[in-house]
Design a protein around this motif. Structure first.
Motif, PDB file in Angstrom:
ATOM      1  N   ALA A  24       0.819  -1.217   0.000  1.00 31.85           N
ATOM      2  CA  ALA A  24       0.000   0.000   0.000  1.00 31.85           C
ATOM      3  C   ALA A  24       0.851   1.265   0.000  1.00 31.85           C
ATOM      4  N   ASN A  25       2.082   1.169   0.459  1.00 31.35           N
ATOM      5  CA  ASN A  25       2.948   2.354   0.501  1.00 31.35           C
ATOM      6  C   ASN A  25       3.343   2.835  -0.886  1.00 31.35           C
ATOM      7  N   TYR A  26       3.295   1.964  -1.879  1.00 27.25           N
ATOM      8  CA  TYR A  26       3.576   2.411  -3.247  1.00 27.25           C
ATOM      9  C   TYR A  26       2.541   3.456  -3.680  1.00 27.25           C
ATOM     10  N   ALA A  28       1.040   5.463  -1.630  1.00 28.90           N
ATOM     11  CA  ALA A  28       1.404   6.680  -0.901  1.00 28.90           C
ATOM     12  C   ALA A  28       2.527   7.414  -1.630  1.00 28.90           C
ATOM     13  N   TYR A  29       3.487   6.667  -2.165  1.00 33.82           N
ATOM     14  CA  TYR A  29       4.564   7.290  -2.937  1.00 33.82           C
ATOM     15  C   TYR A  29       3.994   7.988  -4.178  1.00 33.82           C
ATOM     16  N   PHE A  30       3.047   7.340  -4.855  1.00 36.77           N
ATOM     17  CA  PHE A  30       2.402   7.954  -6.021  1.00 36.77           C
ATOM     18  C   PHE A  30       1.695   9.243  -5.607  1.00 36.77           C
ATOM     19  N   ASP A  31       1.007   9.201  -4.467  1.00 36.65           N
ATOM     20  CA  ASP A  31       0.271  10.362  -4.003  1.00 36.65           C
ATOM     21  C   ASP A  31       1.217  11.524  -3.713  1.00 36.65           C
ATOM     22  N   MET A  32       2.319  11.240  -3.030  1.00 35.85           N
ATOM     23  CA  MET A  32       3.302  12.298  -2.747  1.00 35.85           C
ATOM     24  C   MET A  32       3.853  12.868  -4.052  1.00 35.85           C
ATOM     25  N   ALA A  33       4.127  11.999  -5.009  1.00 38.91           N
ATOM     26  CA  ALA A  33       4.674  12.453  -6.289  1.00 38.91           C
ATOM     27  C   ALA A  33       3.655  13.280  -7.077  1.00 38.91           C
ATOM     28  N   SER A  34       2.370  12.981  -6.909  1.00 35.03           N
ATOM     29  CA  SER A  34       1.356  13.767  -7.620  1.00 35.03           C
ATOM     30  C   SER A  34       1.348  15.210  -7.128  1.00 35.03           C
ATOM     31  N   PHE A  35       1.628  15.429  -5.846  1.00 34.01           N
ATOM     32  CA  PHE A  35       1.710  16.797  -5.332  1.00 34.01           C
ATOM     33  C   PHE A  35       2.954  17.505  -5.864  1.00 34.01           C
ATOM     34  N   GLU A  36       4.054  16.764  -6.019  1.00 27.55           N
ATOM     35  CA  GLU A  36       5.251  17.342  -6.637  1.00 27.55           C
ATOM     36  C   GLU A  36       4.962  17.708  -8.095  1.00 27.55           C
ATOM     37  N   PHE A  37       4.184  16.860  -8.765  1.00 25.09           N
ATOM     38  CA  PHE A  37       3.778  17.123 -10.145  1.00 25.09           C
ATOM     39  C   PHE A  37       2.977  18.426 -10.226  1.00 25.09           C
ATOM     40  N   LEU A  38       1.990  18.574  -9.342  1.00 25.62           N
ATOM     41  CA  LEU A  38       1.172  19.798  -9.349  1.00 25.62           C
ATOM     42  C   LEU A  38       2.028  21.029  -9.086  1.00 25.62           C
ATOM     43  N   THR A  39       2.989  20.912  -8.188  1.00 22.56           N
ATOM     44  CA  THR A  39       3.876  22.037  -7.904  1.00 22.56           C
ATOM     45  C   THR A  39       4.680  22.411  -9.145  1.00 22.56           C
ATOM     46  N   ALA A  40       5.189  21.395  -9.851  1.00 21.18           N
ATOM     47  CA  ALA A  40       5.990  21.654 -11.049  1.00 21.18           C
ATOM     48  C   ALA A  40       5.164  22.271 -12.169  1.00 21.18           C
ATOM     49  N   VAL A  41       3.948  21.808 -12.341  1.00 21.04           N
ATOM     50  CA  VAL A  41       3.123  22.252 -13.463  1.00 21.04           C
ATOM     51  C   VAL A  41       2.346  23.535 -13.143  1.00 21.04           C
ATOM     52  N   LEU A  42       1.842  23.636 -11.912  1.00 21.79           N
ATOM     53  CA  LEU A  42       0.966  24.764 -11.560  1.00 21.79           C
ATOM     54  C   LEU A  42       1.628  25.795 -10.650  1.00 21.79           C
ATOM     55  N   GLU A  93       6.723   5.813 -12.307  1.00 21.97           N
ATOM     56  CA  GLU A  93       7.758   4.784 -12.303  1.00 21.97           C
ATOM     57  C   GLU A  93       8.637   5.026 -11.084  1.00 21.97           C
ATOM     58  N   LEU A  94       8.913   3.964 -10.357  1.00 23.20           N
ATOM     59  CA  LEU A  94       9.812   4.033  -9.216  1.00 23.20           C
ATOM     60  C   LEU A  94      11.135   3.411  -9.633  1.00 23.20           C
ATOM     61  N   TRP A  95      12.205   4.163  -9.440  1.00 24.23           N
ATOM     62  CA  TRP A  95      13.536   3.740  -9.865  1.00 24.23           C
ATOM     63  C   TRP A  95      14.455   3.642  -8.647  1.00 24.23           C
ATOM     64  N   ARG A  96      15.236   2.583  -8.606  1.00 24.49           N
ATOM     65  CA  ARG A  96      16.340   2.447  -7.656  1.00 24.49           C
ATOM     66  C   ARG A  96      17.581   2.403  -8.521  1.00 24.49           C
ATOM     67  N   GLY A  97      18.295   3.510  -8.592  1.00 21.49           N
ATOM     68  CA  GLY A  97      19.415   3.615  -9.529  1.00 21.49           C
ATOM     69  C   GLY A  97      18.875   3.531 -10.947  1.00 21.49           C
ATOM     70  N   GLU A  98      19.396   2.604 -11.710  1.00 20.80           N
ATOM     71  CA  GLU A  98      18.952   2.401 -13.098  1.00 20.80           C
ATOM     72  C   GLU A  98      17.857   1.343 -13.219  1.00 20.80           C
TER      73      GLU A  98
END
Length: 142
Positions: A24-26, A28-42, A93-98
């Protein structure tokens, strides 16, 4: 515009007794990233609310490829998968290194911020999303 990328380090409380990030934490990671997305775009994560609109998650999907563990350093990349009249699909997409460890999508529906009824986003918001989408932001971590 660069793809939106959110770095994070897996915290102990996000793991199950086997030391693997609980599934379920994945989301949560998507949710946190969506707020970063909104900050970048808006310009700020609450930018939708300035126009009396918000979005709610209507559907989430996760594809688990590799296990994440305590203290792994990962980057969550975000791009627009689809922009409809009243919906938005963000691809993660979640990346650990490459190495890609998980992929997923959230389908959001735009709603009136007060009544939570479905509505199209204001034209200014739509234009910013279309501009970001047209740049073809790649989700890779480079």
């Amino acid at each position: 515009m660069e793809p939106v990328r959110m770095p994070l380090r897996v915290r102990y409380h996000e793991c199950d007794p086997q030391g693997v990030v609980f599934n379920a934490n994945y989301l949560a990671y998507f949710d946190m990233a969506s707020f970063e997305f909104l900050t970048a775009v808006l310009g700020k994560s609450t930018g939708l609310n300035d126009f009396g609109v918000d979005f709610v998650v209507a559907e989430s999907n996760v594809r688990f490829l590799r296990a994440l563990r305590f203290e792994d350093e990962v980057v969550v990349s975000v791009r627009i998968g689809h922009l409809g009249n009243t919906s938005l699909v963000l691809e993660f997409e979640l990346w650990r290194g490459e190495e890609t460890v998980a992929t997923g999508t959230n389908r959001y529906v735009f709603v009136n911020a007060e009544t939570l009824t479905k509505q199209a986003p204001p034209e200014e918001i739509r234009a910013k999303l279309l501009e970001y989408q047209a740049l073809g932001a790649s989700p890779d971590p480079a």
